[in-house]
Design a protein around this motif. Structure first.
Motif, mmCIF file in Angstrom:
data_model
loop_
_atom_site.group_PDB
_atom_site.id
_atom_site.type_symbol
_atom_site.label_atom_id
_atom_site.label_comp_id
_atom_site.label_asym_id
_atom_site.label_seq_id
_atom_site.Cartn_x
_atom_site.Cartn_y
_atom_site.Cartn_z
ATOM 1 N N ASN A 116 41.305 37.595 33.192
ATOM 2 C CA ASN A 116 42.870 37.346 33.107
ATOM 3 C C ASN A 116 42.957 37.518 32.127
ATOM 4 N N GLY A 148 37.928 29.962 36.124
ATOM 5 C CA GLY A 148 36.481 29.837 36.939
ATOM 6 C C GLY A 148 36.377 31.044 37.200
ATOM 7 N N ASP A 162 34.504 35.184 36.703
ATOM 8 C CA ASP A 162 34.734 34.549 34.920
ATOM 9 C C ASP A 162 33.795 33.369 34.539
HETATM 10 N N1 AR6 Z 1 28.709 36.332 41.658
HETATM 11 C C1 AR6 Z 1 29.670 37.029 42.398
HETATM 12 N N2 AR6 Z 1 31.191 36.787 43.007
HETATM 13 C C2 AR6 Z 1 31.673 35.498 42.508
HETATM 14 C C3 AR6 Z 1 30.792 34.715 42.132
HETATM 15 C C4 AR6 Z 1 29.690 34.815 41.397
HETATM 16 N N3 AR6 Z 1 28.348 34.226 40.873
HETATM 17 N N4 AR6 Z 1 31.382 33.508 41.902
HETATM 18 C C5 AR6 Z 1 31.998 34.120 42.519
HETATM 19 N N5 AR6 Z 1 32.315 35.300 42.892
HETATM 20 P P1 AR6 Z 1 37.407 34.835 41.525
HETATM 21 P P2 AR6 Z 1 39.755 36.607 41.499
HETATM 22 C C6 AR6 Z 1 33.195 35.756 44.397
HETATM 23 O O1 AR6 Z 1 38.179 34.234 41.688
HETATM 24 O O2 AR6 Z 1 40.276 36.273 42.368
HETATM 25 C C7 AR6 Z 1 39.063 33.433 36.838
HETATM 26 O O3 AR6 Z 1 39.558 31.534 36.841
HETATM 27 C C8 AR6 Z 1 34.183 34.768 44.818
HETATM 28 O O4 AR6 Z 1 33.841 34.377 45.682
HETATM 29 O O5 AR6 Z 1 36.372 34.930 40.229
HETATM 30 O O6 AR6 Z 1 40.100 37.949 40.510
HETATM 31 C C9 AR6 Z 1 39.613 33.608 36.262
HETATM 32 O O7 AR6 Z 1 39.792 33.823 34.765
HETATM 33 C C10 AR6 Z 1 35.657 35.635 45.426
HETATM 34 O O8 AR6 Z 1 34.555 36.583 46.429
HETATM 35 O O9 AR6 Z 1 38.818 35.886 40.956
HETATM 36 C C11 AR6 Z 1 41.149 34.409 36.814
HETATM 37 O O10 AR6 Z 1 42.147 33.344 36.287
HETATM 38 C C12 AR6 Z 1 35.610 36.528 44.285
HETATM 39 O O11 AR6 Z 1 34.132 36.638 43.386
HETATM 40 C C13 AR6 Z 1 40.899 34.518 38.156
HETATM 41 O O12 AR6 Z 1 40.191 33.507 38.544
HETATM 42 C C14 AR6 Z 1 36.821 36.927 43.291
HETATM 43 O O13 AR6 Z 1 37.436 35.270 42.983
HETATM 44 C C15 AR6 Z 1 40.447 35.228 38.643
HETATM 45 O O14 AR6 Z 1 40.888 35.824 40.130
#
Ligand code: AR6
Length: 181
Positions: free
Chosen positions: A24, A31, A34
């Motif tokens: 972010n 979460g 990240d």
């Molecule tokens: N390895 C690979 N992919 C993953 C993992 C992992 N260990 N964990 C989750 N994903 P998101 P965004 C996937 O929410 O939408 C955070 O709070 C997940 O299932 O991680 O860009 C940041 O600080 C999904 O398919 O990222 C920001 O505030 C993908 O990663 C916000 O979330 C992206 O989901 C960013 O949101």
């Protein structure tokens, strides 16, 4: 020409030179992927992130990987989905382009991406997959330095969309069998 792999798994365990984080604007953790990257890298990652002064949406900044197998983390900030009329497509494409530009600067040969913006930021996954794959295809067409881009999907649905888009773009062709004409 480098190749694209689409895999289902956890990006924090990938044995690659650099992994990309879907961060972010604060770059101070969160979460999703990240949170997982910060947990796996250890507290020194947050320490370095504090020195970076945040990151604009669509841009990318680099840190070391600390306890991760990857030497580098490229932090990019995807757009929050607000219905599609707020430049979301272009900003998401910029994330992929600017992360790959940083990878070139670092001289990495292998890099892994998560599905940027499709979790907490609610970007529709099929549309996001199409944009990501288009950027990978365009990049691999011109670049000679990166050997392998891994697209790491965490869940089966996400994996399916990226695989389908990669196949549609002709990026997942099997190598011809050795020894047969
Ligand atoms: N390895 C690979 N992919 C993953 C993992 C992992 N260990 N964990 C989750 N994903 P998101 P965004 C996937 O929410 O939408 C955070 O709070 C997940 O299932 O991680 O860009 C940041 O600080 C999904 O398919 O990222 C920001 O505030 C993908 O990663 C916000 O979330 C992206 O989901 C960013 O949101």
């Amino acid at each position: 020409m480098g190749k694209l792999l689409v895999i289902q798994g956890d990006i924090t365990t990938q044995e690659v030179d650099a992994i990309v984080n879907a961060a972010n604007n604060s770059l101070l953790g969160g979460g999703g992927v990240d949170g997982a990257i910060h947990r796996a890298a250890g507290p020194q990652l947050l320490h370095e992130c504090r020195t970076l002064g945040g990151c604009q949406t669509g841009e990318a900044k680099v840190t070391r990987g600390y306890n991760l197998p990857a030497q580098w983390v490229i932090h990019t900030v995807g757009p929050i989905w607000r219905g599609g009329a707020y430049n979301e497509d272009q900003l998401l494409a910029s994330c992929y382009r600017n992360s790959l530009a940083q990878a070139i600067q670092l001289g990495v040969k292998t890099i892994a991406f998560p599905s940027i913006s499709t979790g907490i930021y609610s970007f529709p996954v099929q549309q996001a997959a199409r944009i990501a794959i288009r950027e990978f295809a365009h990049f691999l067409d011109r670049d000679q330095t990166i050997a392998e881009i891994s697209m790491v999907a965490f869940d089966a649905n996400t994996f399916g969309h990226y695989k389908q888009e990669a196949e549609r773009a002709g990026l997942l062709r099997e190598d011809p069998p050795i020894g047969k004409n």
